[in-house]
Design a protein around this motif. Structure first.
Motif, PDB file in Angstrom:
ATOM      1  N   ILE B 302       0.827  -1.211   0.000  1.00  0.00           N
ATOM      2  CA  ILE B 302       0.000   0.000   0.000  1.00  0.00           C
ATOM      3  C   ILE B 302       0.859   1.259   0.000  1.00  0.00           C
ATOM      4  N   THR B 303       1.917   1.264   0.815  1.00  0.00           N
ATOM      5  CA  THR B 303       2.782   2.450   0.865  1.00  0.00           C
ATOM      6  C   THR B 303       3.498   2.659  -0.469  1.00  0.00           C
ATOM      7  N   THR B 304       3.974   1.558  -1.049  1.00  0.00           N
ATOM      8  CA  THR B 304       4.666   1.676  -2.330  1.00  0.00           C
ATOM      9  C   THR B 304       3.708   2.174  -3.398  1.00  0.00           C
ATOM     10  N   LEU B 305       2.480   1.689  -3.318  1.00  0.00           N
ATOM     11  CA  LEU B 305       1.462   2.107  -4.295  1.00  0.00           C
ATOM     12  C   LEU B 305       1.269   3.621  -4.252  1.00  0.00           C
ATOM     13  N   THR B 306       1.219   4.178  -3.035  1.00  0.00           N
ATOM     14  CA  THR B 306       1.044   5.626  -2.889  1.00  0.00           C
ATOM     15  C   THR B 306       2.194   6.372  -3.547  1.00  0.00           C
ATOM     16  N   LEU B 307       3.413   5.878  -3.327  1.00  0.00           N
ATOM     17  CA  LEU B 307       4.580   6.537  -3.909  1.00  0.00           C
ATOM     18  C   LEU B 307       4.588   6.349  -5.423  1.00  0.00           C
ATOM     19  N   THR B 308       4.126   5.166  -5.858  1.00  0.00           N
ATOM     20  CA  THR B 308       4.094   4.869  -7.289  1.00  0.00           C
ATOM     21  C   THR B 308       3.250   5.884  -8.045  1.00  0.00           C
ATOM     22  N   VAL B 309       2.134   6.269  -7.440  1.00  0.00           N
ATOM     23  CA  VAL B 309       1.242   7.230  -8.091  1.00  0.00           C
ATOM     24  C   VAL B 309       2.026   8.489  -8.476  1.00  0.00           C
ATOM     25  N   THR B 310       2.877   8.956  -7.553  1.00  0.00           N
ATOM     26  CA  THR B 310       3.669  10.154  -7.830  1.00  0.00           C
ATOM     27  C   THR B 310       4.765   9.873  -8.847  1.00  0.00           C
ATOM     28  N   ILE B 311       5.466   8.775  -8.646  1.00  0.00           N
ATOM     29  CA  ILE B 311       6.624   8.489  -9.507  1.00  0.00           C
ATOM     30  C   ILE B 311       6.176   8.234 -10.943  1.00  0.00           C
ATOM     31  N   VAL B 312       5.155   7.384 -11.091  1.00  0.00           N
ATOM     32  CA  VAL B 312       4.678   7.069 -12.432  1.00  0.00           C
ATOM     33  C   VAL B 312       3.933   8.261 -13.031  1.00  0.00           C
ATOM     34  N   GLY B 313       3.425   9.132 -12.150  1.00  0.00           N
ATOM     35  CA  GLY B 313       2.733  10.322 -12.638  1.00  0.00           C
ATOM     36  C   GLY B 313       1.301  10.031 -13.051  1.00  0.00           C
ATOM     37  N   VAL B 314       0.624   9.185 -12.266  1.00  0.00           N
ATOM     38  CA  VAL B 314      -0.789   8.924 -12.537  1.00  0.00           C
ATOM     39  C   VAL B 314      -1.559  10.220 -12.289  1.00  0.00           C
ATOM     40  N   SER B 315      -2.467  10.544 -13.193  1.00  0.00           N
ATOM     41  CA  SER B 315      -3.241  11.772 -13.021  1.00  0.00           C
ATOM     42  C   SER B 315      -4.093  11.677 -11.766  1.00  0.00           C
ATOM     43  N   PRO B 316      -4.155  12.780 -10.994  1.00  0.00           N
ATOM     44  CA  PRO B 316      -4.956  12.759  -9.762  1.00  0.00           C
ATOM     45  C   PRO B 316      -6.400  12.335 -10.014  1.00  0.00           C
ATOM     46  N   LEU B 317      -6.870  12.586 -11.219  1.00  0.00           N
ATOM     47  CA  LEU B 317      -8.263  12.257 -11.515  1.00  0.00           C
ATOM     48  C   LEU B 317      -8.509  10.751 -11.473  1.00  0.00           C
ATOM     49  N   VAL B 318      -7.511   9.962 -11.850  1.00  0.00           N
ATOM     50  CA  VAL B 318      -7.735   8.520 -11.907  1.00  0.00           C
ATOM     51  C   VAL B 318      -6.976   7.763 -10.817  1.00  0.00           C
ATOM     52  N   THR B 319      -6.356   8.517  -9.881  1.00  0.00           N
ATOM     53  CA  THR B 319      -5.587   7.852  -8.839  1.00  0.00           C
ATOM     54  C   THR B 319      -6.399   6.798  -8.080  1.00  0.00           C
ATOM     55  N   PRO B 320      -7.623   7.126  -7.613  1.00  0.00           N
ATOM     56  CA  PRO B 320      -8.378   6.102  -6.887  1.00  0.00           C
ATOM     57  C   PRO B 320      -8.625   4.855  -7.743  1.00  0.00           C
ATOM     58  N   LEU B 321      -8.891   5.077  -9.024  1.00  0.00           N
ATOM     59  CA  LEU B 321      -9.141   3.951  -9.927  1.00  0.00           C
ATOM     60  C   LEU B 321      -7.878   3.104 -10.065  1.00  0.00           C
ATOM     61  N   PHE B 322      -6.752   3.784 -10.247  1.00  0.00           N
ATOM     62  CA  PHE B 322      -5.479   3.088 -10.388  1.00  0.00           C
ATOM     63  C   PHE B 322      -5.206   2.207  -9.171  1.00  0.00           C
ATOM     64  N   LYS B 323      -5.409   2.796  -7.992  1.00  0.00           N
ATOM     65  CA  LYS B 323      -5.166   2.028  -6.771  1.00  0.00           C
ATOM     66  C   LYS B 323      -6.110   0.829  -6.704  1.00  0.00           C
ATOM     67  N   ALA B 324      -7.375   1.075  -7.055  1.00  0.00           N
ATOM     68  CA  ALA B 324      -8.365   0.005  -6.967  1.00  0.00           C
ATOM     69  C   ALA B 324      -7.997  -1.149  -7.885  1.00  0.00           C
ATOM     70  N   VAL B 325      -7.510  -0.830  -9.100  1.00  0.00           N
ATOM     71  CA  VAL B 325      -7.172  -1.886 -10.050  1.00  0.00           C
ATOM     72  C   VAL B 325      -6.046  -2.756  -9.489  1.00  0.00           C
ATOM     73  N   VAL B 326      -5.023  -2.104  -8.916  1.00  0.00           N
ATOM     74  CA  VAL B 326      -3.921  -2.871  -8.336  1.00  0.00           C
ATOM     75  C   VAL B 326      -4.433  -3.771  -7.216  1.00  0.00           C
ATOM     76  N   VAL B 327      -5.277  -3.193  -6.357  1.00  0.00           N
ATOM     77  CA  VAL B 327      -5.783  -3.961  -5.221  1.00  0.00           C
ATOM     78  C   VAL B 327      -6.625  -5.144  -5.694  1.00  0.00           C
ATOM     79  N   ILE B 328      -7.472  -4.894  -6.710  1.00  0.00           N
ATOM     80  CA  ILE B 328      -8.295  -5.986  -7.244  1.00  0.00           C
ATOM     81  C   ILE B 328      -7.394  -7.092  -7.779  1.00  0.00           C
TER      82      ILE B 328
END
Lengths: 336, 358
Positions: B302-328
């Motif tokens: 979970i912590t790495t995922l949060t950092l990944t969002v910044t590093i990979v540059g996922v748009s804030p608009l789809v961040t929750p979706l991105f996290k959800a897909v990984v978790v699923i």
């Protein structure tokens, strides 16, 4: 099994909250009724304007200062009878509060809408009851702008522009790389401050290399900044949509062995006390104020509306901006 | 680290590789590795650790440090979930711990003194222990369902924290307090050392003594455990108390991290992250068997995922979706049904060459 139990409990809690809300309203009603009675018998020696105000909540230091300004201005001495309620960031609470104010027959309704949409029905009711409505801080998104008299608040786009213009003025020509810490995704201040800043730096050689949401909080501002610092070696400027995220970024920059305000410049919006302190300490370079002291303007507009004078549909509160010297001067006399 | 059971009966007919694949932690570890890899692609020296001002510095160190609060909360949550409970109040407890300690430090005449900081931490931890005891009382003695019992504090807790901070964000300057969240000891972040220390302690207590088994037995069947002489009530009470205490410690670390107590946002939704970490780690919400090492991996994901969002540059608009897909993806790979299907398929594929070999 869990979900049905939870639903039932949630229902029970909402019901009990509603009961509490009603109780509070009825007691308020009693007091205002008594107030207006005595006012009538006193035959308008001085006209007290009864005003019902519904606040968003108490979610930030900015909001606390905003509440205080309203409560301190709309006093009996200034000719107001203020009924104040806190919506705890929920639209249904706010609608309920507004309805109860309409029933009480206040002279003026004022509120800071939690969200932009969904207000038409309750505002129609206010209109039908002939009660003027004044919006503060946040706008409503409605096709019918006859539903409210005036909207008093800061211009978030202008705040972004002010920040951007200062950055251009100071750093144009140095090829600065900018990272942006956005507010809560979808929130009006986040959208507008971003747009304003982008417009202002257009044509300069400042470049926004990345932009992420820090949700207006310190913790997330710090985390996102840590990520940026890992990702890029050459960040020159941080633009944060509020002070708190900027303060979080300071922590991250210090942890990376750099000096905030020197190695990486920081520009923020809000000018709450902690931010101003950091500015005075040289850790932030520039802060655009978002003025929470809306009380005096609200009092002014309410009086004009009751007197039948015309008021402007949009009243932009004057936001100042501070650099480090100005912060040192302003800090001792800051109210918030 | 902790023994993960349930594979013994099946290992008879499978080779070494498939035993590794069958390990409950295999897919979570793969997910973690993939996340780290993705980060390395976007930021080549992501895994590089350098020495800066006499301590280690780099993304892995950031991940370790940022994992600390979630790890503490998730540890308590693992134990609570193992007894068939759930603790929704941890986020509120986090906020209260920060509010109490920082308000105390801010109001003391000498905020920079070590003694002030220790007293502040002590008061906050005691209060959080008490909150945990309160939850435990509601669940084990009064018999309220855990989700409801802790919902009470979840709702009321932030109000309490607001009351303590008077609706403001309390900020302090106190070097000793800052050490907890941002300091380093032996080159490693203090926060991570504290969390891993607590982890080791809990692991030792539950796996080197019978305590872990007792907790599991209460989770599997409280009545049978009680009849068999297990003090089910005491155990449930204890795990809730520990959850409160650990959340308090997490709250101190979070507050120290930014040197501010934000009653509204500190630890917001951390209960969900903690439950997620526990589930990713393979502990069932039905109670019973639990895996502390699984929780550890879940927290890192979970912590790495949060950092990944910044590093990979996922748009804030789809961040929750991105996290959800990984978790699923992770939970699907974890699910017994999906694993069984995958296993059956690979068995079918493996069946033919085996016959030839025989």
């Amino acid at each position: 099994m869990f979900s049905s139990t939870r639903r039932r409990t949630a229902g029970a809690m909402i019901a009990s909250l509603a009961v509490l809300g009603l109780a509070a309203c009825s007691s308020e009603q009693a007091s205002t009724d008594a107030g207006s009675d005595s006012g009538d018998t006193g035959s308008a020696a001085e006209e007290t304007i009864s005003i019902g105000f519904s606040q968003v909540g108490a979610e930030s230091g900015w909001r606390a200062a905003n509440t205080k300004s309203i409560q301190d201005t709309l006093t009996q001495e200034n000719g107001f009878d203020l009924s104040f309620s806190d919506a705890q960031q929920k639209q249904e609470n706010q609608i309920q509060a507004l309805r109860s104010y309409i029933q009480q027959g206040v002279d003026v309704l004022a509120f800071s809408p939690v969200v932009e949409t969904g207000w038409d029905a309750v505002l129609e009711e206010a209109k039908a009851a002939d009660i003027p409505v004044i919006l503060t801080d946040r706008a409503v998104d409605s096709d019918d702008d006859s539903l409210y008299e005036s909207f008093i608040g800061s211009d978030f786009v202008l705040e972004g522009e002010t920040a951007g213009e200062w950055a251009v003025e100071q750093y144009d020509g140095e090829g600065y790389q900018v990272v942006e810490l956005q507010g809560t995704t979808g929130a009006a201040p986040a959208i507008d401050r971003k747009a304003g800043f982008e417009t202002a730096i257009e044509g300069s050689d400042l470049e926004i290399i990345d932009s992420q949401t820090g949700n207006f909080t310190r913790t997330e501002g710090k985390q996102v900044m840590e990520g940026f610092l890992q990702k890029y070696d050459d960040i020159d400027l941080v633009y944060a949509h509020n002070d708190d995220m900027g303060l979080g970024a300071i922590e991250a920059i210090e942890a990376a062995g750099m000096v905030p305000g020197e190695d990486i410049k920081i520009i923020t919006v809000d000018a709450v006390k902690d931010g101003m302190q950091a500015l005075a300490d040289g850790k932030i370079n520039y802060i655009v104020e978002c003025n929470p002291l809306l009380g005096p303007d609200l009092a002014d507009v309410a009086k004009k509306v009751i007197a039948g004078e015309s008021v402007e549909k949009r009243i932009v509160v004057k936001d100042e901006a501070f650099d480090q010297e100005a912060a040192v001067e302003a800090l001792p006399s800051r109210e918030y | 680290m902790s023994p993960t059971t349930g594979t013994r009966s099946r290992t008879d007919y499978s080779g070494g590789l498939s035993r590794v694949v069958r390990h409950p932690l295999f897919w979570p570890l793969v997910a973690l590795a993939v996340l780290l890899l993705a980060n390395t692609v976007y930021s080549p020296d992501f895994l590089a650790i350098s020495v800066l001002d006499g301590h280690l510095f780099g993304a892995p160190i950031d991940i370790l440090r940022n994992s600390a609060p979630l790890l503490l909360v998730a540890l308590g949550m693992t134990l609570v979930i193992a007894t068939r409970g759930i603790d929704l109040s941890v986020g509120a407890t986090v906020a209260i711990a920060g509010a109490v300690s920082l308000s105390f430090i801010a109001s003391s005449p000498n905020p920079g003194a070590v003694s002030t900081v220790l007293v502040a931490m002590g008061i906050a931890l005691l209060l959080c222990l008490f909150l945990g005891v309160w939850n435990g009382l509601l669940v084990s003695v009064v018999g309220i369902q855990p989700i409801i019992a802790t919902l009470i504090l979840m709702t009321a807790g932030r109000g309490i924290a607001m009351l303590i901070t008077e609706g403001q964000i309390t900020t302090v300057t106190s070097a000793p307090f800052k050490t907890l969240g941002s300091g380093f000891w032996l080159g490693l972040p203090v926060a991570a050392l504290v969390a891993l220390g607590v982890y080791a302690l809990v692991a030792a207590l539950t796996r080197r003594t019978a305590l872990g088994m007792l907790v599991e037995s209460v989770g599997i069947n409280p009545s049978a455990s009680r009849l068999a002489g297990v003090k089910a009530r005491t155990i449930v009470w204890t795990v809730f108390a520990l959850s409160g205490l650990f959340s308090g410690l997490a709250g101190l670390i979070l507050a120290s991290n930014v040197m501010a107590a934000d009653a509204n946002n500190a630890g917001l939704f951390i209960e969900l992250d903690a439950i997620l970490a526990v589930v990713i780690g393979g502990t069932s919400l039905q109670g019973g068997k639990f895996s502390l090492s699984g929780t550890l991996v879940g927290v890192f994901i979970i912590t790495t995922l949060t950092l990944t969002v910044t590093i990979v540059g996922v748009s804030p608009l789809v961040t929750p979706l991105f996290k959800a897909v990984v978790v699923i993806a992770v939970t699907l790979l974890q699910s017994p049904v999906v694993r069984e299907k995958l296993a059956a398929r690979s068995r079918r594929r493996a069946a033919r060459p085996e016959e030839v070999a025989a």
